[in-house]
Design a protein around this motif. Structure first.
Motif, PDB file in Angstrom:
ATOM      1  N   ARG A  64      47.581  25.383  50.997  1.00 20.96           N
ATOM      2  CA  ARG A  64      47.515  25.594  49.382  1.00 20.96           C
ATOM      3  C   ARG A  64      46.156  25.559  49.189  1.00 20.96           C
ATOM      4  O   ARG A  64      45.232  24.738  49.785  1.00 20.96           O
ATOM      5  CB  ARG A  64      48.147  24.213  48.971  1.00 20.96           C
ATOM      6  N   ILE A  65      45.816  26.344  48.100  1.00 19.07           N
ATOM      7  CA  ILE A  65      44.524  26.280  47.522  1.00 19.07           C
ATOM      8  C   ILE A  65      44.288  25.022  46.482  1.00 19.07           C
ATOM      9  O   ILE A  65      44.776  25.108  45.640  1.00 19.07           O
ATOM     10  CB  ILE A  65      44.133  27.831  46.991  1.00 19.07           C
ATOM     11  N   THR A  66      43.589  24.384  47.009  1.00 17.02           N
ATOM     12  CA  THR A  66      43.472  23.110  46.100  1.00 17.02           C
ATOM     13  C   THR A  66      42.366  23.009  44.798  1.00 17.02           C
ATOM     14  O   THR A  66      42.160  22.131  44.362  1.00 17.02           O
ATOM     15  CB  THR A  66      43.163  21.833  46.975  1.00 17.02           C
ATOM     16  N   GLY A  67      41.469  24.206  45.119  1.00 17.71           N
ATOM     17  CA  GLY A  67      40.507  24.204  44.173  1.00 17.71           C
ATOM     18  C   GLY A  67      39.461  25.429  44.438  1.00 17.71           C
ATOM     19  O   GLY A  67      39.425  26.151  45.444  1.00 17.71           O
ATOM     20  N   GLY A  68      38.628  25.907  43.350  1.00 19.53           N
ATOM     21  CA  GLY A  68      37.883  26.742  43.343  1.00 19.53           C
ATOM     22  C   GLY A  68      38.421  28.188  42.775  1.00 19.53           C
ATOM     23  O   GLY A  68      39.407  28.125  41.997  1.00 19.53           O
ATOM     24  N   SER A  69      37.528  29.237  43.082  1.00 19.76           N
ATOM     25  CA  SER A  69      38.023  30.599  42.160  1.00 19.76           C
ATOM     26  C   SER A  69      37.462  31.625  43.281  1.00 19.76           C
ATOM     27  O   SER A  69      36.572  31.568  44.192  1.00 19.76           O
ATOM     28  CB  SER A  69      36.973  30.596  40.910  1.00 19.76           C
ATOM     29  N   MET A  70      38.647  32.835  43.224  1.00 16.13           N
ATOM     30  CA  MET A  70      38.444  34.027  43.935  1.00 16.13           C
ATOM     31  C   MET A  70      38.430  35.179  42.707  1.00 16.13           C
ATOM     32  O   MET A  70      39.636  35.279  42.433  1.00 16.13           O
ATOM     33  CB  MET A  70      39.460  34.053  45.100  1.00 16.13           C
ATOM     34  N   LYS A  71      37.483  35.697  42.606  1.00 20.55           N
ATOM     35  CA  LYS A  71      37.600  36.881  41.570  1.00 20.55           C
ATOM     36  C   LYS A  71      37.416  38.145  42.350  1.00 20.55           C
ATOM     37  O   LYS A  71      36.412  38.398  42.736  1.00 20.55           O
ATOM     38  CB  LYS A  71      36.567  36.785  40.465  1.00 20.55           C
ATOM     39  N   LEU A  72      38.390  39.446  42.075  1.00 15.89           N
ATOM     40  CA  LEU A  72      38.631  40.675  42.700  1.00 15.89           C
ATOM     41  C   LEU A  72      38.189  41.627  41.650  1.00 15.89           C
ATOM     42  O   LEU A  72      38.829  41.509  40.415  1.00 15.89           O
ATOM     43  CB  LEU A  72      39.824  40.628  43.461  1.00 15.89           C
ATOM     44  N   LYS A  73      37.319  42.296  41.725  1.00 16.09           N
ATOM     45  CA  LYS A  73      37.163  43.594  40.825  1.00 16.09           C
ATOM     46  C   LYS A  73      38.036  44.676  41.123  1.00 16.09           C
ATOM     47  O   LYS A  73      38.056  45.416  42.300  1.00 16.09           O
ATOM     48  CB  LYS A  73      35.681  43.964  40.872  1.00 16.09           C
ATOM     49  N   ARG A  74      39.087  44.988  40.652  1.00 17.96           N
ATOM     50  CA  ARG A  74      40.117  46.036  40.749  1.00 17.96           C
ATOM     51  C   ARG A  74      39.584  47.376  40.635  1.00 17.96           C
ATOM     52  O   ARG A  74      38.239  47.523  40.170  1.00 17.96           O
ATOM     53  CB  ARG A  74      41.281  45.780  39.514  1.00 17.96           C
ATOM     54  N   ALA A  75      40.436  48.220  41.077  1.00 13.88           N
ATOM     55  CA  ALA A  75      39.783  49.666  41.171  1.00 13.88           C
ATOM     56  C   ALA A  75      39.623  50.198  39.687  1.00 13.88           C
ATOM     57  O   ALA A  75      38.839  51.022  39.550  1.00 13.88           O
ATOM     58  CB  ALA A  75      41.212  50.653  41.839  1.00 13.88           C
ATOM     59  N   ASN A  76      40.456  49.746  38.671  1.00 20.37           N
ATOM     60  CA  ASN A  76      40.065  50.041  37.393  1.00 20.37           C
ATOM     61  C   ASN A  76      38.925  49.326  36.693  1.00 20.37           C
ATOM     62  O   ASN A  76      38.910  49.335  35.376  1.00 20.37           O
ATOM     63  CB  ASN A  76      41.503  49.928  36.468  1.00 20.37           C
ATOM     64  N   GLY A  77      38.281  48.361  37.325  1.00 21.81           N
ATOM     65  CA  GLY A  77      37.199  47.995  36.710  1.00 21.81           C
ATOM     66  C   GLY A  77      37.435  46.543  36.164  1.00 21.81           C
ATOM     67  O   GLY A  77      36.506  45.838  35.914  1.00 21.81           O
ATOM     68  N   THR A  78      38.686  46.008  36.094  1.00 17.22           N
ATOM     69  CA  THR A  78      38.871  44.640  35.601  1.00 17.22           C
ATOM     70  C   THR A  78      38.645  43.769  36.794  1.00 17.22           C
ATOM     71  O   THR A  78      38.639  43.911  37.892  1.00 17.22           O
ATOM     72  CB  THR A  78      40.429  44.694  35.201  1.00 17.22           C
ATOM     73  N   VAL A  79      38.348  42.489  36.311  1.00 17.29           N
ATOM     74  CA  VAL A  79      38.314  41.345  37.060  1.00 17.29           C
ATOM     75  C   VAL A  79      39.646  40.409  37.147  1.00 17.29           C
ATOM     76  O   VAL A  79      39.998  40.101  36.135  1.00 17.29           O
ATOM     77  CB  VAL A  79      37.084  40.433  36.665  1.00 17.29           C
ATOM     78  N   PHE A  80      39.884  40.054  38.388  1.00 15.83           N
ATOM     79  CA  PHE A  80      41.358  39.605  38.606  1.00 15.83           C
ATOM     80  C   PHE A  80      41.140  38.378  39.552  1.00 15.83           C
ATOM     81  O   PHE A  80      40.526  38.406  40.420  1.00 15.83           O
ATOM     82  CB  PHE A  80      42.132  40.494  39.352  1.00 15.83           C
ATOM     83  N   GLU A  81      41.822  37.222  38.817  1.00 14.37           N
ATOM     84  CA  GLU A  81      41.713  35.886  39.615  1.00 14.37           C
ATOM     85  C   GLU A  81      42.805  35.785  40.414  1.00 14.37           C
ATOM     86  O   GLU A  81      43.967  35.617  40.390  1.00 14.37           O
ATOM     87  CB  GLU A  81      41.786  34.750  38.635  1.00 14.37           C
ATOM     88  N   LEU A  82      42.437  35.868  41.952  1.00 20.45           N
ATOM     89  CA  LEU A  82      43.443  35.415  42.846  1.00 20.45           C
ATOM     90  C   LEU A  82      44.145  34.011  43.079  1.00 20.45           C
ATOM     91  O   LEU A  82      45.161  34.281  43.316  1.00 20.45           O
ATOM     92  CB  LEU A  82      42.877  35.974  44.340  1.00 20.45           C
ATOM     93  N   THR A  83      43.430  33.339  42.602  1.00 19.77           N
ATOM     94  CA  THR A  83      43.838  31.803  42.922  1.00 19.77           C
ATOM     95  C   THR A  83      45.355  31.562  42.045  1.00 19.77           C
ATOM     96  O   THR A  83      46.114  30.670  42.414  1.00 19.77           O
ATOM     97  CB  THR A  83      42.953  30.852  42.855  1.00 19.77           C
ATOM     98  N   THR A  84      45.300  32.098  40.911  1.00 21.71           N
ATOM     99  CA  THR A  84      46.464  31.889  39.979  1.00 21.71           C
ATOM    100  C   THR A  84      47.339  33.239  40.067  1.00 21.71           C
ATOM    101  O   THR A  84      48.238  33.128  39.013  1.00 21.71           O
ATOM    102  CB  THR A  84      45.669  31.841  38.781  1.00 21.71           C
ATOM    103  N   ALA A  85      47.190  34.154  40.901  1.00 22.19           N
ATOM    104  CA  ALA A  85      47.917  35.420  40.894  1.00 22.19           C
ATOM    105  C   ALA A  85      49.411  34.978  41.238  1.00 22.19           C
ATOM    106  O   ALA A  85      49.730  34.318  42.010  1.00 22.19           O
ATOM    107  CB  ALA A  85      47.553  36.451  41.883  1.00 22.19           C
ATOM    108  N   THR A  86      50.366  35.766  40.571  1.00 21.08           N
ATOM    109  CA  THR A  86      52.042  35.573  41.109  1.00 21.08           C
ATOM    110  C   THR A  86      52.106  36.464  42.348  1.00 21.08           C
ATOM    111  O   THR A  86      51.358  37.371  42.645  1.00 21.08           O
ATOM    112  CB  THR A  86      52.770  36.213  39.885  1.00 21.08           C
TER     113      THR A  86
END
Length: 582
Positions: A64-86
């Motif tokens: 389990r990810i217990t803390g922190g942030s992982m932000k991915l820049k998508r192909a369309n230019g938007t920034v997506f937070e991986l830690t809270t993704a469904t």
């Protein structure tokens, strides 16, 4: 400029209370478009868990990810937070935007599906290909990773391919969708240096074409020097040092980074070969092992009851002598026949012709006074988990008709002490030991019958670099003490350079060059030997430009009745010989 991936203060835990059992603690890094980040460290440092966390695969392994942030820049230019993704969101990202090459192909491929079906799945899901188009794309994918007879191999199941070839299949699957971020977890560990160079060339080509970024997890510092832009060193779940490649390699600041750089064997083109005087190569000396015209063939049939339509010439007329106190290294690509030759010497594979002898006796591991013993590649799979160490060490004695008496137990104690394990090890079980300790137990088991020849089949390739260095030192010390002859099979030229007295290079089932280690490594004569040595990564070759070799690896399949032409050899002084190329 926004990075492709930005990780900050990442924490990952396991068990019922993940926060109390964190194995990754506060890791952070950025990776830009087209950049390669190498994560290095020994097993247990947290580098693989970090990689699995990026695409949230760690969730399926009890983490389990217990803390922190992982932000991915998508192909369309938007920034997506991986830690809270469904999970549905992650399904659209995995494979298409974040690809992954796993370390262990045997557990990553479906054992009941053909190779072709599993590769075609990627093209069907992400590119919409079907039928013959998907099959053709799968064949092209195998061709790119240099698997011979690609069309025929598509019909194979994973158990029909070697470990190195299975890893190439995994790489072909991961590269099929041209992901923007590729996570490669020890992708070349099971591969020989020439195929490794080809894989690195493929990754470099994809980077140039698509601007793909790579997170490369490895313990090979030489490989890091050739491909990385930045390096992050991990120890005990933390990033202890990170920065630009040249700064880390030339001026490491953290003691652990300095330790890693010191422990890794660096290839020195024959300048680091052994110069001890343990060998007895006099004209009247009797070889510990003599192999003469060894030939191993596996028949090919279209069905169980049909006649053989041909044969795989796995070993095609191999000859060599192995002297007492000497190490003969057999090197070559996966599928070249080096392990098959070793199995034939051990009696695990029946040769079609030729044979071998141990000392003055006809070859038979059971009848020989000092039998041939073997140390296998994987120390985790080589020891029965249900037996105590005492029972494991007693197995070879019982198998050869001996009794476990006071003398046998005393020998167990002496060998355990000699390989650097505590006296109470006899009552313990394999799971209570580390990987390096387990390999030491395998070595002790191999020495229980006082063998004259020990076959070491990739015996240190699964170990961490610092543990690997200690095991190599142990092997050298044991050889000097007991006069052992080693048949050392490896694809790691840096390791071979440090342990071998002589080297035999095998290609397509045949020895193409053999001789003194220093002579073969410093002045290779056969074109294949030159190719092997030129592909070895070195720490002083930075950001190397790998070239893709499009030449087909020759098939070992021959029609019924085929016999190879007699070998012609050219001598280059001493015992250095190379096969004359046609």
């Amino acid at each position: 400029m926004t990075p492709l991936l930005s990780v900050s203060d990442l924490r990952v835990g396991f068990g019922r209370d993940p926060r109390a059992n964190e194995v990754v603690r506060g890791v952070g890094f950025d990776i830009a478009d087209g950049e390669t980040l190498a994560i290095v460290g020994e097993s247990g440092s947290g580098k693989s868990v970090t990689a699995l966390s990026i695409n949230r695969l760690v969730d399926f392994g009890g983490g389990r990810i217990t803390g922190g942030s992982m932000k991915l820049k998508r192909a369309n230019g938007t920034v997506f937070e991986l830690t809270t993704a469904t999970e549905p969101q992650l399904t659209g990202i995995r494979g298409a935007e974040i690809g992954m090459i796993f370390q262990e192909p045997m557990t990553s491929l479906n054992p009941v599906l053909t190779i072709g079906t599993q590769i075609e799945e990627s093209f069907r899901l992400h590119r919409g290909l079907t039928g013959r188009q998907a099959t053709a794309a799968a064949k092209d994918a195998l061709d790119r990773v240099r698997i011979p007879d690609a069309a025929r191999r598509l019909k194979y199941t994973p158990n029909q391919l070697s470990g190195g070839m299975l890893q190439r299949v995994m790489i072909a699957i991961a590269l099929a969708c041209n992901p923007r971020l590729l996570i490669a977890d020890e992708p070349t560990t099971a591969l020989d240096v020439t195929v490794q160079a080809q894989i690195m060339a493929l990754l470099a080509e994809l980077k140039r074409e698509s601007g793909m970024s790579v997170i490369f997890i490895t313990h090979d510092i030489g490989l890091v020097a050739g491909i990385a832009d930045k390096v992050m060193v991990m120890q005990n779940g933390q990033a202890v040092e990170q920065g630009e490649l040249n700064r880390i390699l030339d001026s490491p600041q953290h003691p652990y980074t300095q330790h890693l750089l010191h422990a890794v064997p660096h290839f020195a083109s024959g300048r680091a070969t052994r110069s001890d005087g343990q060998r007895d190569n006099g004209a009247s000396a009797e070889p510990a092992l003599k192999v003469d015209g060894l030939l191993v063939r596996f028949p090919l049939k279209s069905s169980f009851f049909s006649r053989a339509t041909g044969a795989v010439h796995a070993v095609d007329g191999v000859d060599f002598d192995l002297m007492h106190g000497e190490t003969l290294a057999i090197v070559g690509e996966s599928g070249s026949g080096k392990s098959t030759a070793a199995k034939a010497v051990l009696g695990l594979v029946r040769p079609a012709r030729g044979g071998f002898s141990v000392g003055a006796r006809a070859a038979s591991p059971r009848r020989s006074a000092r039998p041939i013993q073997m140390v296998f590649q994987n120390p985790y799979a080589s020891l029965n988990p249900r037996l105590t160490i005492e029972s494991i060490l007693a197995e070879p004695v019982i198998a050869t008709g001996g009794r476990v008496d006071a003398e046998t137990r005393a020998r167990m104690a002496r060998l355990l002490e000699r390989v650097g394990l505590p006296k109470n090890s006899l009552e313990r079980y394999p799971h209570e030991f580390s990987g390096g300790q387990r390999q030491r137990l395998c070595i002790a088991r191999a020495l229980m019958l006082n063998p004259s020849v020990v076959v070491l089949d990739e015996a240190v390739s699964a170990l961490d670099v610092s543990v690997q260095a200690k095991v190599l030192e142990l092997l050298v010390d044991l050889q000097r003490e007991f006069g052992l002859a080693y048949l050392f099979i490896s694809h790691d030229m840096a390791v071979v350079e440090r342990i071998a007295h002589r080297i035999a290079v095998i290609y397509a089932g045949q020895i193409v060059e053999i001789g003194d280690a220093q002579s073969v490594l410093s002045k290779p004569r056969h074109s294949y030997t030159k190719k092997l040595i030129s592909a070895v990564p070195a720490i002083d070759r930075r950001r190397e430009h790998f070239e893709i070799d499009t030449r087909q690896v020759p098939s070992l399949v021959r029609p019924p009745g085929f016999e190879p032409a007699p070998a012609k050899w050219e001598r280059f002084g001493g015992d250095h010989m190379a096969r004359v190329e046609v």
